[in-house]
Design a protein around this motif. Structure first.
Motif, PDB file in Angstrom:
ATOM      1  N   LEU A 299     -19.523   3.308  13.033  1.00  0.00           N
ATOM      2  CA  LEU A 299     -19.798   3.259  14.469  1.00  0.00           C
ATOM      3  C   LEU A 299     -20.252   4.613  15.014  1.00  0.00           C
ATOM      4  O   LEU A 299     -20.964   4.681  16.005  1.00  0.00           O
ATOM      5  CB  LEU A 299     -18.546   2.788  15.218  1.00  0.00           C
ATOM      6  N   GLY A 300     -19.840   5.694  14.320  1.00  0.00           N
ATOM      7  CA  GLY A 300     -20.217   7.012  14.799  1.00  0.00           C
ATOM      8  C   GLY A 300     -21.354   7.643  14.032  1.00  0.00           C
ATOM      9  O   GLY A 300     -21.693   8.801  14.241  1.00  0.00           O
ATOM     10  N   SER A 301     -21.975   6.883  13.112  1.00  0.00           N
ATOM     11  CA  SER A 301     -23.052   7.431  12.300  1.00  0.00           C
ATOM     12  C   SER A 301     -24.410   7.029  12.861  1.00  0.00           C
ATOM     13  O   SER A 301     -24.515   6.222  13.784  1.00  0.00           O
ATOM     14  CB  SER A 301     -22.916   6.928  10.856  1.00  0.00           C
ATOM     15  N   VAL A 302     -25.465   7.607  12.275  1.00  0.00           N
ATOM     16  CA  VAL A 302     -26.826   7.295  12.701  1.00  0.00           C
ATOM     17  C   VAL A 302     -27.117   5.823  12.450  1.00  0.00           C
ATOM     18  O   VAL A 302     -26.790   5.274  11.405  1.00  0.00           O
ATOM     19  CB  VAL A 302     -27.835   8.175  11.946  1.00  0.00           C
ATOM     20  N   ASN A 303     -27.739   5.164  13.426  1.00  0.00           N
ATOM     21  CA  ASN A 303     -28.094   3.736  13.338  1.00  0.00           C
ATOM     22  C   ASN A 303     -26.870   2.831  13.197  1.00  0.00           C
ATOM     23  O   ASN A 303     -27.002   1.656  12.841  1.00  0.00           O
ATOM     24  CB  ASN A 303     -29.055   3.477  12.171  1.00  0.00           C
ATOM     25  N   LYS A 304     -25.692   3.382  13.446  1.00  0.00           N
ATOM     26  CA  LYS A 304     -24.449   2.603  13.381  1.00  0.00           C
ATOM     27  C   LYS A 304     -24.244   1.935  12.020  1.00  0.00           C
ATOM     28  O   LYS A 304     -23.690   0.846  11.910  1.00  0.00           O
ATOM     29  CB  LYS A 304     -24.433   1.530  14.489  1.00  0.00           C
ATOM     30  N   GLU A 305     -24.700   2.587  10.947  1.00  0.00           N
ATOM     31  CA  GLU A 305     -24.562   2.020   9.606  1.00  0.00           C
ATOM     32  C   GLU A 305     -23.443   2.741   8.861  1.00  0.00           C
ATOM     33  O   GLU A 305     -23.343   3.965   8.915  1.00  0.00           O
ATOM     34  CB  GLU A 305     -25.874   2.152   8.830  1.00  0.00           C
ATOM     35  N   PRO A 306     -22.591   1.995   8.149  1.00  0.00           N
ATOM     36  CA  PRO A 306     -21.503   2.614   7.387  1.00  0.00           C
ATOM     37  C   PRO A 306     -22.026   3.306   6.129  1.00  0.00           C
ATOM     38  O   PRO A 306     -22.197   2.690   5.080  1.00  0.00           O
ATOM     39  CB  PRO A 306     -20.606   1.414   7.036  1.00  0.00           C
ATOM     40  N   VAL A 307     -22.309   4.587   6.227  1.00  0.00           N
ATOM     41  CA  VAL A 307     -22.936   5.338   5.134  1.00  0.00           C
ATOM     42  C   VAL A 307     -22.070   5.321   3.868  1.00  0.00           C
ATOM     43  O   VAL A 307     -22.565   5.135   2.760  1.00  0.00           O
ATOM     44  CB  VAL A 307     -23.202   6.793   5.573  1.00  0.00           C
ATOM     45  N   LEU A 308     -20.765   5.520   4.029  1.00  0.00           N
ATOM     46  CA  LEU A 308     -19.886   5.657   2.867  1.00  0.00           C
ATOM     47  C   LEU A 308     -19.440   4.318   2.289  1.00  0.00           C
ATOM     48  O   LEU A 308     -18.910   4.277   1.180  1.00  0.00           O
ATOM     49  CB  LEU A 308     -18.644   6.479   3.243  1.00  0.00           C
ATOM     50  N   LYS A 309     -19.644   3.237   2.994  1.00  0.00           N
ATOM     51  CA  LYS A 309     -19.109   1.946   2.564  1.00  0.00           C
ATOM     52  C   LYS A 309     -19.596   1.559   1.171  1.00  0.00           C
ATOM     53  O   LYS A 309     -18.804   1.256   0.284  1.00  0.00           O
ATOM     54  CB  LYS A 309     -19.496   0.863   3.572  1.00  0.00           C
ATOM     55  N   SER A 310     -20.917   1.574   0.964  1.00  0.00           N
ATOM     56  CA  SER A 310     -21.459   1.195  -0.344  1.00  0.00           C
ATOM     57  C   SER A 310     -21.189   2.268  -1.384  1.00  0.00           C
ATOM     58  O   SER A 310     -20.984   1.962  -2.561  1.00  0.00           O
ATOM     59  CB  SER A 310     -22.962   0.938  -0.238  1.00  0.00           C
ATOM     60  N   LYS A 311     -21.191   3.546  -0.967  1.00  0.00           N
ATOM     61  CA  LYS A 311     -20.945   4.634  -1.910  1.00  0.00           C
ATOM     62  C   LYS A 311     -19.538   4.551  -2.480  1.00  0.00           C
ATOM     63  O   LYS A 311     -19.324   4.720  -3.676  1.00  0.00           O
ATOM     64  CB  LYS A 311     -21.147   5.981  -1.210  1.00  0.00           C
TER      65      LYS A 311
ATOM     66  N   ILE B 124       0.858  -1.187   0.000  1.00  0.00           N
ATOM     67  CA  ILE B 124       0.000   0.000   0.000  1.00  0.00           C
ATOM     68  C   ILE B 124       0.896   1.241   0.000  1.00  0.00           C
ATOM     69  O   ILE B 124       1.664   1.465   0.930  1.00  0.00           O
ATOM     70  CB  ILE B 124      -0.932   0.003   1.226  1.00  0.00           C
ATOM     71  N   GLN B 125       0.799   2.036  -1.051  1.00  0.00           N
ATOM     72  CA  GLN B 125       1.696   3.175  -1.234  1.00  0.00           C
ATOM     73  C   GLN B 125       1.093   4.503  -0.777  1.00  0.00           C
ATOM     74  O   GLN B 125       1.813   5.475  -0.587  1.00  0.00           O
ATOM     75  CB  GLN B 125       2.104   3.274  -2.708  1.00  0.00           C
ATOM     76  N   ALA B 126      -0.223   4.568  -0.661  1.00  0.00           N
ATOM     77  CA  ALA B 126      -0.885   5.800  -0.221  1.00  0.00           C
ATOM     78  C   ALA B 126      -2.259   5.444   0.307  1.00  0.00           C
ATOM     79  O   ALA B 126      -2.796   4.374  -0.001  1.00  0.00           O
ATOM     80  CB  ALA B 126      -0.991   6.802  -1.374  1.00  0.00           C
ATOM     81  N   GLN B 127      -2.829   6.332   1.117  1.00  0.00           N
ATOM     82  CA  GLN B 127      -4.159   6.066   1.646  1.00  0.00           C
ATOM     83  C   GLN B 127      -4.973   7.345   1.754  1.00  0.00           C
ATOM     84  O   GLN B 127      -4.426   8.449   1.819  1.00  0.00           O
ATOM     85  CB  GLN B 127      -4.091   5.378   3.007  1.00  0.00           C
ATOM     86  N   LEU B 128      -6.289   7.185   1.736  1.00  0.00           N
ATOM     87  CA  LEU B 128      -7.217   8.309   1.887  1.00  0.00           C
ATOM     88  C   LEU B 128      -8.204   7.965   3.002  1.00  0.00           C
ATOM     89  O   LEU B 128      -8.862   6.928   2.947  1.00  0.00           O
ATOM     90  CB  LEU B 128      -7.971   8.558   0.574  1.00  0.00           C
ATOM     91  N   ASP B 129      -8.299   8.841   3.993  1.00  0.00           N
ATOM     92  CA  ASP B 129      -9.221   8.640   5.113  1.00  0.00           C
ATOM     93  C   ASP B 129     -10.432   9.553   4.922  1.00  0.00           C
ATOM     94  O   ASP B 129     -10.309  10.772   4.919  1.00  0.00           O
ATOM     95  CB  ASP B 129      -8.513   8.968   6.427  1.00  0.00           C
ATOM     96  N   LEU B 130     -11.608   8.944   4.742  1.00  0.00           N
ATOM     97  CA  LEU B 130     -12.836   9.695   4.489  1.00  0.00           C
ATOM     98  C   LEU B 130     -13.652   9.932   5.759  1.00  0.00           C
ATOM     99  O   LEU B 130     -14.787  10.416   5.680  1.00  0.00           O
ATOM    100  CB  LEU B 130     -13.696   8.945   3.458  1.00  0.00           C
ATOM    101  N   HIS B 131     -13.109   9.604   6.909  1.00  0.00           N
ATOM    102  CA  HIS B 131     -13.825   9.800   8.174  1.00  0.00           C
ATOM    103  C   HIS B 131     -14.240  11.264   8.335  1.00  0.00           C
ATOM    104  O   HIS B 131     -13.443  12.175   8.095  1.00  0.00           O
ATOM    105  CB  HIS B 131     -12.940   9.409   9.367  1.00  0.00           C
ATOM    106  N   GLY B 132     -15.470  11.478   8.744  1.00  0.00           N
ATOM    107  CA  GLY B 132     -15.943  12.824   9.034  1.00  0.00           C
ATOM    108  C   GLY B 132     -16.382  13.625   7.834  1.00  0.00           C
ATOM    109  O   GLY B 132     -16.843  14.760   7.974  1.00  0.00           O
TER     110      GLY B 132
END
Length: 212
Positions: free
Chosen positions: A167-179, A126-134
Motif C-alpha cells: 500500500l505504501g509502495s509505487v503503484n501500490k504493488e507488493p514488491v516483496l511479496k513474490s520475492k 506461530i513462534q516467531a515473526q519477521l517484519d520486512l516493512h521498509g
C-alpha cells in the motif's frame, strides 16, 4: 513443460556453484595445511643440522607492549560460511512450483496435502515473526536468510514473514511479496508455506513451516 525444467535447472546450477565454492575452499585449506607441514619439517631439519646453540649475552632491552590482535571466533567464521551456502537468487522463478489456489501455497514434493491444510487452519502455533516493512530488496533478502537460520538453531517450527500488501509502495504493488516466496522455496529448511489467515496478516504475510 519448459518452465519447470528451466526452474529446476537454475536451482541445480545454483547448488553446483555453491558446491564448487565449497570445494575451492577445502582445496585452499588443504594447501595451507600442506605448506605449514613443510615449514615445520624444514625448521626441524635446520635445528637438527646446526645442533644446540647458546644465545649471545646482551644488555636487557625494554620491549614495547603491543596489543595482540583479537582472535577470530570460530562460530563467526562458521556463520559466514553458512551465509555463503544459503545465498538466495532473485532470478529463481517460483510461480510454477506454487499451488494454483488464491493463497499461492507451497509444499515440498515429499510433503502430503494434509500438512498444507493444517498450516492454513493454524494447526502450528506461530513462534516467531519477521517484519520486512521498509526494507529494500537486498536488506530483506539478508534479513530473511538470517532469521530462518536463527529459527532453525532455536528449534522453531512455525514462523510468520510479514512482507506487506504494497500500500505504501509505487503503484501500490507488493514488491516483496513474490520475492519472499521465491526466496523461501530456495531454502531447504522450509517445507511449506501459505498466506496467513486474516487474523495473522492475511495477504500481507506468510506462515512458514520449517523442518523439525
Amino acid at each position: 513443460m519448459s518452465g519447470p525444467i528451466k526452474d529446476f535447472a537454475a536451482l541445480k546450477s545454483l547448488r553446483a556453484e555453491i558446491k564448487a565454492k565449497e570445494e575451492a575452499r577445502k582445496a585452499a585449506e588443504e594447501e595451507r595445511l600442506r605448506r605449514e607441514k613443510e615449514s615445520r619439517r624444514d625448521a626441524e631439519l635446520f635445528r637438527s643440522a646446526i645442533g644446540e646453540v647458546a644465545p649471545l649475552r646482551s644488555a636487557p632491552k625494554v620491549q614495547p607492549v603491543t596489543p595482540r590482535p583479537a582472535p577470530i571466533a570460530r562460530q563467526h567464521l562458521a556463520d559466514e560460511q553458512a551465509a555463503l551456502q544459503e545465498s538466495l537468487s532473485d532470478e529463481f522463478n517460483v510461480d510454477t512450483l506454487l499451488d494454483t489456489d488464491e493463497a499461492l501455497s507451497y509444499a515440498r514434493a515429499n510433503i502430503g496435502p494434509d500438512t498444507l491444510r493444517k498450516l492454513r487452519r493454524g494447526h502450528w502455533v506461530i513462534q516467531a515473526q519477521l517484519d520486512l516493512h521498509g526494507l529494500r530488496r537486498e536488506e530483506a533478502r539478508e534479513a530473511l536468510a538470517e532469521f530462518l537460520r536463527n529459527a532453525v538453531k532455536r528449534g522453531i517450527r512455525c514462523v510468520r514473514i510479514i512482507h506487506g500488501k504494497g500500500l505504501g509502495s509505487v503503484n501500490k504493488e507488493p514488491v516483496l511479496k513474490s520475492k519472499v516466496r521465491s526466496w523461501l522455496v530456495q531454502k531447504e529448511e522450509v517445507i511449506a508455506f501459505c498466506q496467513a489467515r486474516a487474523a495473522d496478516g492475511g495477504a500481507g504475510a506468510l506462515v512458514v513451516l520449517l523442518k523439525a
